[in-house]
Design a protein around this motif. Structure first.
Motif, short mmCIF file in Angstrom:
data_model
loop_
_atom_site.label_atom_id
_atom_site.label_comp_id
_atom_site.label_asym_id
_atom_site.label_seq_id
_atom_site.Cartn_x
_atom_site.Cartn_y
_atom_site.Cartn_z
N PHE A 1 4.10 3.57 12.95
CA PHE A 1 4.55 2.36 12.24
C PHE A 1 5.58 2.70 11.18
N VAL A 2 5.30 3.65 10.30
CA VAL A 2 6.23 3.96 9.21
C VAL A 2 7.49 4.64 9.74
N THR A 3 7.36 5.39 10.82
CA THR A 3 8.53 6.03 11.42
C THR A 3 9.49 4.99 11.99
N GLU A 4 8.94 4.06 12.76
CA GLU A 4 9.80 3.07 13.42
C GLU A 4 10.39 2.08 12.42
N THR A 5 9.58 1.64 11.45
CA THR A 5 10.12 0.69 10.47
C THR A 5 11.17 1.35 9.57
N SER B 1 0.84 -1.20 0.00
CA SER B 1 0.00 0.00 0.00
C SER B 1 0.87 1.25 0.00
N LEU B 2 0.71 2.06 -1.03
CA LEU B 2 1.37 3.36 -1.05
C LEU B 2 0.65 4.33 -0.12
N ASP B 3 -0.67 4.15 0.03
CA ASP B 3 -1.45 5.02 0.93
C ASP B 3 -1.04 4.86 2.38
N LEU B 4 -0.42 3.74 2.71
CA LEU B 4 0.04 3.51 4.08
C LEU B 4 0.92 4.65 4.56
#
Length: 436
Positions: free
Chosen positions: A276-280, A246-249
């Motif tokens: 989530f996106v920051t930590e990953t 998902s790009l919208d993620l």
């Protein structure tokens, strides 16, 4: 004119500053190439890009079909990482193609790849080479009629509120992600023959992958928890790759949106996407979970100098310092499962290293009663951390002829038998010759 002593002092000061800066230098560079199939993504995903820039990354935004696109020049790579937000691009511009991207990863660089329902064969091919297979149905999306977001009640239930996360503080950070993560896109399956791929965000058992605009004519190929929404791969050269369906993620809309899972009374003011996106992304770009080993030493017990070889049955000490990058500096790594092997064809000694919790790991053991060319070998693999693998070779010799004990305790029975035989023979000879 600067006095010589002042000049010398200035040079020493500059050397000290350079040394400190080198100690705090991170394991990876900060130059990222961001490939987009539409420049509007730069503004629609600005919050994610801003978080990368706030952490010190230098982003170079380029269209994926830019004819001047290149990953390296004069044999040197121009970037340290790649953010591939161009799901629909059929081909890259310039000298970049699928093989160039894979060679970029093989060279030890990192990548974030985001796809969606418009994913091209190029993007699917890159994902396949990294160990994940998107649904073969080009129109398929992940659908879940039980675990969807409340805002999608009247829709096709493709807006999923996912919360099945990997249990790893290294990858997701020590702070638990409380809110569900919004996801709309395509699912993928991890290649079972590739043990390097980890599912970070999985679909629920009620999910399946199909075309939401048509009725199911046959059972879907991807169902339940076998569907991975977001996966990561750490290669054997410690290059890291994140693949999202998902790009919208990563979009501002999902990062700033509230979320409520259907059937739940709890509404979260913010979805878990931002955390989530920051930590990953911290993990992918080696701001966490990167280990290094320094000061590998070994010597005889009671000595400090490293010998050129050991003798069988010598007592020795082995030590190594292990540190973890915290995002700003190197911190001592603390664990109780680091082991060293004393290895020749197979491990003769396997010891768990003890730690002083300040980064120093050490142990002591006796050299085995076998001579040859041995290796001190450390191979450390732990979920989410970079692999440590290093060896140090050392020969082991037998005793010289003048180093053996003159009288061996285990041979006393043979000594006794020899002297008793000699004494008995002397007595027999005396009695036989002189007794009438």
């Amino acid at each position: 004119m600067v006095a010589p002593r002042h000049l010398a002092a200035l040079l020493l000061l500059l050397l000290a500053v350079a040394t400190v800066a080198g100690e705090d230098e991170g394991p990876r560079g900060r130059r990222l190439l961001v490939l987009l199939d539409d420049l509007s993504v730069r503004s629609s995903h600005s919050a994610f890009f801003g978080s990368l820039q706030a952490r010190g990354f230098d982003l170079d935004f380029r269209l994926a079909d830019d004819p001047k696109l290149s990953l390296h020049r004069y044999g040197q790579y121009l970037y340290d990482g790649l953010v591939l937000f161009a799901p629909s691009t059929p081909r890259f511009g310039g000298s970049v193609d699928q093989n160039a991207v894979l060679e970029f990863i093989d060279a030890g660089h990192d990548m974030i790849l985001a796809a969606d329902s418009t994913a091209s064969d190029l993007i699917r091919g890159i994902a396949t080479e990294c160990g994940v297979d998107f649904d073969e149905d080009q129109e398929a999306m992940v659908i879940d009629h039980i675990n969807y977001a409340v805002m999608d009640v009247e829709g096709d239930h493709t807006l999923i509120a996912g919360d099945d996360l990997i249990q790893s503080d290294v990858i997701l950070g020590s702070k638990k992600i409380e809110a569900p993560i919004l996801f709309r896109g395509i699912g993928h399956a991890a290649n079972p023959s590739n043990g390097l791929v980890l599912k970070v965000l999985s679909a629920s058992p009620s999910a399946y992958s199909a075309n939401p605009k048509t009725k199911l004519g046959s059972p879907p190929s991807l169902t339940g928890s076998a569907i991975s929404l977001v996966s990561v791969m750490q290669a054997r050269n410690n290059a890291r790759v994140l693949i999202s369906g998902s790009l919208d993620l990563f979009s501002n809309r999902f990062l700033k949106s509230g979320v409520q899972k259907v059937g739940s009374k709890t509404r979260h003011e913010r979805a878990g996407n931002e955390q989530f996106v920051t930590e990953t992304s911290k993990w992918v770009f080696h701001m966490r979970g990167h280990l290094k080993a320094v000061s590998v030493k070994h010597h005889k017990v009671g000595e400090t100098n490293e010998p050129g070889m050991y003798r069988i049955n010598d007592d020795l000490e082995y030590s190594v310092e292990i540190y973890e990058w915290s995002g700003t500096s190197w911190k001592p790594y603390v664990a109780d499962d680091v082991q060293v092997q004393f290895y020749m064809m197979s491990p003769y000694v396997l010891k768990t290293l003890s730690t002083d919790k300040k980064g120093l790991y050490s142990t002591s053991f006796k050299v085995p009663d076998v001579y040859g060319v041995f290796q001190f070998k450390v191979e450390y693999q732990r979920l989410g951390y970079t692999c440590l693998s290093f060896t140090k070779q050392i020969p082991v010799r037998p005793y010289r002829h003048n180093e053996y004990e003159r009288f061996i305790a285990s041979a006393y029975p043979y000594y006794t038998a020899s002297f008793s035989t000699m004494g008995a023979f002397f007595m027999f000879s005396f009695v036989y010759l002189y007794h009438k």
